[in-house]
Design a protein around this motif. Sequence first.
Motif: not given
Ligand code: 2AM
Length: 193
Positions: A22, A136, A146
């Motif tokens: 991932r 997006r 969170r």
């Molecule tokens: P976030 O901080 O707003 O959760 C690892 O998951 C990183 O990728 C996080 O900073 C997360 O943003 C970002 N991210 C962007 N798109 C995502 C998605 N579709 N699913 C999970 N994480 C995402």
Amino acid sequence: MDSGEGAGEGAGGAARQEPGLRLFFALWPDSATSAALHARARTLQAECGGRAMRRDTIHLTLAFLGDTPAREVERLQALAAQLEGERFALVLDHVGSWKRNRVLWTGPSILPPALAALAQDLEARLRVAGFALEERAFSPHVTLVRTARVAPAAAPLTPLRWRVASFVLVASERSAAGAHYRVIGRWPLQQRG
Ligand code: 2AM
């Protein structure tokens, strides 16, 4: 959301699925910046509840790739090495919240042109190379808390200045202790001028 491993494998499991990672590209703070961001996370958590991000997990995502076959890592590293981004200062002077996922974040009220250019160039190259990205728009933010119970009250904030001199490729690994992020590549940004 994650659907778990091993789903969809053929009968008998003869054709094992290729191991996946991932992945995402990000800006990773230096230790003084991550300490300051973590302090901001703890202050927000005290006010709003929820779970503060651990100091070692705090970052700003440039491009999220999601589950990617491990064999693609080399291609991603080569692609990243071709970027010619410039260094910039990121002034984190804003705190925001997203009701839909109960995330509290900090970000810049002014997007540095060098950050916009880096994210755009990276995204364009990833698309040309055939990587699937979400549609997006890039919305630079550092997630700090969170599952917050409430949104933070609007209050004056001391701007936090982060000097960004590199970007990274990260593998997100999950364990019982939560997410662990492993940096698997780092590329310098150029001094301007
Ligand atoms: P976030 O901080 O707003 O959760 C690892 O998951 C990183 O990728 C996080 O900073 C997360 O943003 C970002 N991210 C962007 N798109 C995502 C998605 N579709 N699913 C999970 N994480 C995402």
